[in-house]
Each structure stands twice: as structure tokens, then as C-alpha cells.
Design a protein around this motif. Structure first.
Motif, PDB file in Angstrom:
ATOM      1  N   LEU A  22       0.830  -1.203   0.000  1.00 15.73           N
ATOM      2  CA  LEU A  22       0.000   0.000   0.000  1.00 15.73           C
ATOM      3  C   LEU A  22       0.869   1.261   0.000  1.00 15.73           C
ATOM      4  O   LEU A  22       0.548   2.243  -0.688  1.00 15.73           O
ATOM      5  N   ALA A  23       1.954   1.242   0.758  1.00 17.41           N
ATOM      6  CA  ALA A  23       2.852   2.399   0.790  1.00 17.41           C
ATOM      7  C   ALA A  23       3.427   2.671  -0.601  1.00 17.41           C
ATOM      8  O   ALA A  23       3.542   3.828  -1.022  1.00 17.41           O
ATOM      9  N   VAL A  24       3.776   1.602  -1.317  1.00 15.58           N
ATOM     10  CA  VAL A  24       4.274   1.764  -2.682  1.00 15.58           C
ATOM     11  C   VAL A  24       3.178   2.331  -3.573  1.00 15.58           C
ATOM     12  O   VAL A  24       3.402   3.276  -4.348  1.00 15.58           O
ATOM     13  N   LEU A  25       1.983   1.780  -3.467  1.00 13.24           N
ATOM     14  CA  LEU A  25       0.870   2.234  -4.305  1.00 13.24           C
ATOM     15  C   LEU A  25       0.574   3.711  -4.087  1.00 13.24           C
ATOM     16  O   LEU A  25       0.352   4.470  -5.040  1.00 13.24           O
ATOM     17  N   LEU A  26       0.588   4.143  -2.831  1.00 10.27           N
ATOM     18  CA  LEU A  26       0.282   5.535  -2.511  1.00 10.27           C
ATOM     19  C   LEU A  26       1.379   6.491  -2.954  1.00 10.27           C
ATOM     20  O   LEU A  26       1.179   7.714  -2.941  1.00 10.27           O
ATOM     21  N   SER A  27       2.530   5.957  -3.354  1.00  8.52           N
ATOM     22  CA  SER A  27       3.612   6.783  -3.877  1.00  8.52           C
ATOM     23  C   SER A  27       3.440   7.089  -5.362  1.00  8.52           C
ATOM     24  O   SER A  27       4.207   7.878  -5.929  1.00  8.52           O
ATOM     25  N   LEU A  28       2.443   6.469  -5.986  1.00 11.55           N
ATOM     26  CA  LEU A  28       2.208   6.630  -7.418  1.00 11.55           C
ATOM     27  C   LEU A  28       1.184   7.742  -7.672  1.00 11.55           C
ATOM     28  O   LEU A  28       0.470   8.159  -6.754  1.00 11.55           O
ATOM     29  N   PRO A  29       1.082   8.217  -8.918  1.00  9.15           N
ATOM     30  CA  PRO A  29       0.047   9.193  -9.252  1.00  9.15           C
ATOM     31  C   PRO A  29      -1.351   8.649  -8.970  1.00  9.15           C
ATOM     32  O   PRO A  29      -1.577   7.427  -8.945  1.00  9.15           O
ATOM     33  N   HIS A  30      -2.313   9.562  -8.793  1.00  5.78           N
ATOM     34  CA  HIS A  30      -3.664   9.187  -8.380  1.00  5.78           C
ATOM     35  C   HIS A  30      -4.294   8.177  -9.336  1.00  5.78           C
ATOM     36  O   HIS A  30      -4.924   7.199  -8.908  1.00  5.78           O
ATOM     37  N   PHE A  31      -4.145   8.388 -10.644  1.00 10.11           N
ATOM     38  CA  PHE A  31      -4.760   7.468 -11.606  1.00 10.11           C
ATOM     39  C   PHE A  31      -4.194   6.060 -11.454  1.00 10.11           C
ATOM     40  O   PHE A  31      -4.916   5.065 -11.560  1.00 10.11           O
ATOM     41  N   ALA A  32      -2.889   5.959 -11.201  1.00 10.82           N
ATOM     42  CA  ALA A  32      -2.268   4.647 -11.013  1.00 10.82           C
ATOM     43  C   ALA A  32      -2.739   4.005  -9.716  1.00 10.82           C
ATOM     44  O   ALA A  32      -2.881   2.773  -9.644  1.00 10.82           O
TER      45      ALA A  32
END
Length: 321
Positions: A131-141
Motif C-alpha cells: 500500500l505504501a508503494v501504491l500511494l507513492s504513485l500518481p492518483h490514476f495509477a
């Protein structure tokens, strides 16, 4: 997180002997590292490669000087964490089946090396890293990544209800083909969709090869797989799937369009898949495992071509009609 019940887990059938977990990891951590398959990194590679392909393809489309290095690293960390979380979830659900299959009865939960409550806690830890990795990505990603969770959650149950669980695994393991493009371009376009479709068939084919290791036990236990579905025609089925993989990947690359290095990478990838089909022996579990693992090398060949195209631009667009 460590537990006294798991300091010395039995060996895993398809884990290489003398791997780093056996050699250097503290004994209390070894069952958890095995549970996350960190002694067998091939699954993380196969989850990661579509992310790297998509990121590189988007970089070519975006005329970037190189694939986004931050994204490549984030996807690597995320692939390890989410593959570990997925394997932990799979082993929690499959613990009774695993005890009946020769290759899997030594897994940490099935063998009693890790308790189910401890496995759930470990699952949460890995999911939080993902989740921490995911939240580091742009909103659309982020939204694109969240859309995959349902498929990931139900996959371990599919072998109980369908003869093609490899198709569901294909969707789950191919999501990175959308994620890389989404992170760079903030949208999903035809090149990413074509790449995703090809990845689904790639996973479907290589996991059919992998499933031939367990086909006798699966038949006894009553779980399903494409190895049992295709039987003696498995090599033909894999070959047909691989042909469509190459065609879909070619369509994805030419729709950007890419350069000469990407085309050479795809040719190398295709030749590697041909070699796999010729080498495959469905009655030899060790050969099946080796051929399955070689897909990492095939994927790295394609990635190298895509990455070189950003570093050394040389478009083939003028050569196209």
C-alpha cells in the motif's frame, strides 16, 4: 512476528538448496521468508516484468530519455511485497490441500511452522508495504492498482471451481502492464491494453507448464488446472498461447511506435518462447520447473530492448507503411 513453532521449517520441494534464506537469515525469520517465497524469487520477477515493460513502453511513447528509475524501483519493491502477500493468502486458504500434495506439504503453514494467526499478521505487514508503494504513485495509477485487489483475493479459490485458474492468475499477474503506463501517462491506452492481453496469455501458458509438476496430486485431491485440462496437448496449447503473446506484444510495440532495439528484444523474447516449447517435457517435473523459471530470462530480454530504445532512440516509424 517470529514464532517458536516455525524456527526450523521442512525444506520446500522447488526451493533451491543453499539459498540465502537457508544460509544467512535468522532462524526465527526463515518460515516467514519462505512463506513470502523470498527463497524463490522467480514469482516476484514474473510479477515485476510487466510493470517494467509497461513503464518502458510509456517512456518511449513519451519521448523520455530513459524509463522512470523511481517507478522501476517502486515497482520492484511492490512486486516483492505483493507477491509475498499473495502467496501468504494463497497458503492460508490452501493449507489443507497443501498437506496432501508432495511439492507443497513442506510449506510453512501446511507443515505447522507458521500458525494461521501469525500468517494473517504477516499478510497485513506485507500488504501495508504494498500500500505504501501504491500511494507513492500518481492518483490514476492508485485507482488502477486498487481495481486489481478483487482478482488477487479470489484467485486461490479458482482451482476449486474452474479448470482454467491460470486465466485468473494471468489477469492478476498482468496488472502491471496497466500500472506502468498508468503511472507515466495518467491514463490507459491501446498499447497498455494490448500489452496486458499478451501478458495474460503469457502467464496462462507458463503457469500451465508449472502446473504439470502437481498434476497427479491435483487429480487425487480434486483441484483443477490447465495441466489436467490440456493433458498431452499441453505443449500445443502453450505454443498457441505463446504465438498470440508475440502477436499482441508486436501490436503493442508498433502502436507506439518503438525503435529497432525493442523489435530485436521482441524477436529475442519470441525465440526464447519457441525454445521453451521445444524443450518442454510434461512428464518431467524438473524440466517443467526449469522451463517455467526461464521466463524471467525471456522477460528481461524484452525489457532490455525497450529500455535501450529510450536510451538510444532509433524509431522504425519511417519503415512502416
Amino acid at each position: 512476528m517470529s514464532s517458536s513453532e516455525g524456527a526450523t521449517a521442512p525444506p520446500i520441494a522447488d526451493a533451491p538448496r543453499g539459498n540465502w534464506v537457508e544460509r544467512v537469515a535468522p532462524a526465527p525469520l526463515r518460515p516467514y521468508l519462505r512463506l513470502a517465497r523470498l527463497d524463490r524469487p522467480i514469482g516476484s520477477w514474473l510479477l515485476l516484468l510487466p510493470c517494467w515493460w509497461s513503464t518502458s513502453l510509456a517512456a518511449i511513447a513519451n519521448d523520455a530519455p530513459h524509463p522512470d528509475l523511481k517507478l522501476l524501483v517502486l515497482f520492484a519493491v511492490g512486486a516483492v511485497a505483493m507477491r509475498g502477500a499473495g502467496c501468504t493468502w494463497n497458503d492460508i486458504l490452501d493449507r489443507k490441500i497443501d498437506r496432501q500434495v508432495a511439492r507443497t506439504r513442506g510449506r510453512p503453514i501446511a507443515s505447522g511452522a507458521v500458525s494461521v494467526p501469525a500468517a494473517f499478521a504477516f499478510l497485513v505487514l506485507q500488504a501495508l508495504i504494498g500500500l505504501a508503494v501504491l500511494l507513492s504513485l500518481p492518483h490514476f495509477a492508485i485507482v488502477t492498482g486498487l481495481a486489481s485487489l478483487g482478482v488477487v483475493a479470489v484467485y486461490p479459490l479458482m482451482k476449486r471451481v474452474t479448470s482454467v485458474p491460470q486465466l485468473i492468475l494471468g489477469i492478476a499477474f498482468s496488472w502491471g502492464a496497466l500500472m506502468g503506463w498508468a503511472a507515466v501517462m495518467r491514463t490507459i491506452a491501446d498499447p497498455a491494453l494490448l500489452l496486458f492481453a499478451g501478458c495474460v496469455l503469457w502467464v496462462f501458458a507458463y503457469d500451465t507448464i508449472y502446473a504439470h509438476q502437481d498434476k497427479e496430486d491435483d487429480a487425487i485431491v480434486g483441484v483443477r488446472s490447465t495441466a489436467l485440462l490440456f493433458g498431452r496437448a499441453s505443449a500445443l496449447a502453450v505454443g498457441i498461447c505463446y504465438a498470440f503473446v508475440v502477436a499482441l506484444f508486436a501490436a503493442a510495440l508498433l502502436s507506439v511506435p518503438v525503435g529497432v532495439f525493442s523489435v530485436l528484444g521482441l524477436i529475442g523474447f519470441a525465440l526464447h518462447l519457441c525454445w521453451q516449447v521445444l524443450r518442454l517435457d510434461i512428464d518431467d517435473p524438473a524440466r517443467c520447473l526449469a522451463v517455467f523459471k526461464s521466463n524471467r530470462d525471456a522477460g528481461l530480454i524484452l525489457f532490455a530492448g525497450l529500455a535501450l530504445d529510450t536510451l538510444i532512440p532509433n524509431t522504425i516509424a519511417p519503415l512502416l507503411p
